[in-house]
Design an enzyme around this catalytic site. Sequence first.
Site, PDB file in Angstrom:
ATOM      1  N   ASN A 165      42.249  47.162  38.574  1.00 54.81           N
ATOM      2  CA  ASN A 165      41.689  45.907  38.054  1.00 54.81           C
ATOM      3  C   ASN A 165      40.915  46.146  36.755  1.00 54.81           C
ATOM      4  O   ASN A 165      40.929  45.310  35.855  1.00 54.81           O
ATOM      5  CB  ASN A 165      40.796  45.228  39.097  1.00 54.81           C
ATOM      6  CG  ASN A 165      41.614  44.481  40.119  1.00 54.81           C
ATOM      7  OD1 ASN A 165      42.161  43.426  39.834  1.00 54.81           O
ATOM      8  ND2 ASN A 165      41.746  45.060  41.315  1.00 54.81           N
ATOM      9  N   LYS A 186      25.820  51.132  51.510  1.00 53.67           N
ATOM     10  CA  LYS A 186      24.982  50.520  50.456  1.00 53.67           C
ATOM     11  C   LYS A 186      24.377  51.635  49.614  1.00 53.67           C
ATOM     12  O   LYS A 186      24.526  52.822  49.932  1.00 53.67           O
ATOM     13  CB  LYS A 186      23.882  49.655  51.086  1.00 53.67           C
ATOM     14  CG  LYS A 186      22.923  50.427  51.963  1.00 53.67           C
ATOM     15  CD  LYS A 186      21.807  49.524  52.486  1.00 53.67           C
ATOM     16  CE  LYS A 186      20.791  50.354  53.272  1.00 53.67           C
ATOM     17  NZ  LYS A 186      19.646  49.586  53.738  1.00 53.67           N
ATOM     18  N   MET A 224      32.764  49.755  46.554  1.00 55.15           N
ATOM     19  CA  MET A 224      32.799  49.724  48.017  1.00 55.15           C
ATOM     20  C   MET A 224      31.412  49.724  48.677  1.00 55.15           C
ATOM     21  O   MET A 224      31.288  50.046  49.854  1.00 55.15           O
ATOM     22  CB  MET A 224      33.639  50.897  48.545  1.00 55.15           C
ATOM     23  CG  MET A 224      35.102  50.813  48.145  1.00 55.15           C
ATOM     24  SD  MET A 224      35.875  49.232  48.595  1.00 55.15           S
ATOM     25  CE  MET A 224      36.028  49.470  50.370  1.00 55.15           C
ATOM     26  N   ASN A 239      33.024  39.409  41.892  1.00 54.28           N
ATOM     27  CA  ASN A 239      33.784  40.369  42.696  1.00 54.28           C
ATOM     28  C   ASN A 239      35.188  39.822  42.918  1.00 54.28           C
ATOM     29  O   ASN A 239      35.417  38.613  42.828  1.00 54.28           O
ATOM     30  CB  ASN A 239      33.082  40.544  44.055  1.00 54.28           C
ATOM     31  CG  ASN A 239      33.791  41.549  44.951  1.00 54.28           C
ATOM     32  OD1 ASN A 239      34.179  42.629  44.495  1.00 54.28           O
ATOM     33  ND2 ASN A 239      33.971  41.212  46.216  1.00 54.28           N
ATOM     34  N   HIS A 254      38.247  39.901  45.875  1.00 54.94           N
ATOM     35  CA  HIS A 254      38.496  40.265  47.276  1.00 54.94           C
ATOM     36  C   HIS A 254      39.957  39.979  47.606  1.00 54.94           C
ATOM     37  O   HIS A 254      40.487  38.926  47.221  1.00 54.94           O
ATOM     38  CB  HIS A 254      37.570  39.445  48.190  1.00 54.94           C
ATOM     39  CG  HIS A 254      37.738  39.802  49.621  1.00 54.94           C
ATOM     40  ND1 HIS A 254      37.219  40.962  50.169  1.00 54.94           N
ATOM     41  CD2 HIS A 254      38.399  39.181  50.622  1.00 54.94           C
ATOM     42  CE1 HIS A 254      37.551  41.022  51.448  1.00 54.94           C
ATOM     43  NE2 HIS A 254      38.274  39.958  51.751  1.00 54.94           N
TER      44      HIS A 254
HETATM   45  C1  GRF Z   1      41.204  45.576  45.158  1.00 56.35           C
HETATM   46  O1  GRF Z   1      42.181  45.382  46.150  1.00 56.35           O
HETATM   47  C2  GRF Z   1      40.087  44.574  45.318  1.00 56.35           C
HETATM   48  O2  GRF Z   1      40.505  43.374  45.860  1.00 56.35           O
HETATM   49  C3  GRF Z   1      39.156  45.270  46.253  1.00 56.35           C
HETATM   50  O3  GRF Z   1      39.233  46.628  45.893  1.00 56.35           O
HETATM   51  C4  GRF Z   1      40.509  46.907  45.323  1.00 56.35           C
HETATM   52  C5  GRF Z   1      40.287  47.600  44.030  1.00 56.35           C
HETATM   53  O4  GRF Z   1      41.472  48.134  43.503  1.00 56.35           O
HETATM   54  N1  GRF Z   1      37.819  44.697  46.132  1.00 56.35           N
HETATM   55  P1  GRF Z   1      41.464  48.870  42.094  1.00 56.35           P
HETATM   56  O5  GRF Z   1      40.481  50.043  42.175  1.00 56.35           O
HETATM   57  O6  GRF Z   1      41.051  47.867  41.053  1.00 56.35           O
HETATM   58  O7  GRF Z   1      42.874  49.336  41.905  1.00 56.35           O
END
Ligand code: GRF
Length: 198
Positions: A9, A60, A87, A104, A106
């Site tokens: 992402n 956390k 995470m 964020n 999800h």
């Molecule tokens: C994604 O699936 C997002 O929805 C979740 O963590 C993942 C991150 O993937 N929160 P990347 O590290 O961006 O490939």
Amino acid sequence: MLGSGKGSNFVAIADAVAAGRIPAEVAVVLSDVESAGILAHARDRKIPAQYIPPGKFRTKLDEEAERAFVSALQAAKVDLIVLAGFMRVLKGDFLRAFEGRIVNIHPSLLPSFPGLEAWKQALDHGVKVAGCTVHFVDAGVDCGPIIGQQTVPVLDTDKPETLHQRIHAAEHELYPKCVAAIAGGGISVAGRRVIWKK
Ligand code: GRF
């Protein structure tokens, strides 16, 4: 941007910035995982990238780590914090320092399937449509005001990995669009409702 994993992402957003589709710059990338792909991808693009040890907890940041993250973000003078696979749940002081300025993504159509392995939860539940959600972060888990959602079909032949891949591809379209809208002043928030002005 904050992440703990692969950073796909981040790549989608950094590419959209480079292509002029997001009126912003990625000021800094921070991770709680030293070997995270997101840090390597940032360094490849000459974007400042830093590992900050998360401390003694599993889900956390401890107080010292929280302070270190907040200082690094303030030093980089960020306007918006984009969580991309980070995470750890953000708590009190961190949220207060950047109230309303954290987003964020999800991998489910919230409010269905918050929490871990959302694509597997969706498959196990038997839904026919799945997808991803970009939302503001508040004190709950995966539950702040929804900015955007994108759907994908669930196929009879899907396994968790194939559905996860399809959702991930949708994330790479949705997240840059949402960040571009925020950066361009294209949304406003009224209670739980996020309104797209254009
Ligand atoms: C994604 O699936 C997002 O929805 C979740 O963590 C993942 C991150 O993937 N929160 P990347 O590290 O961006 O490939």
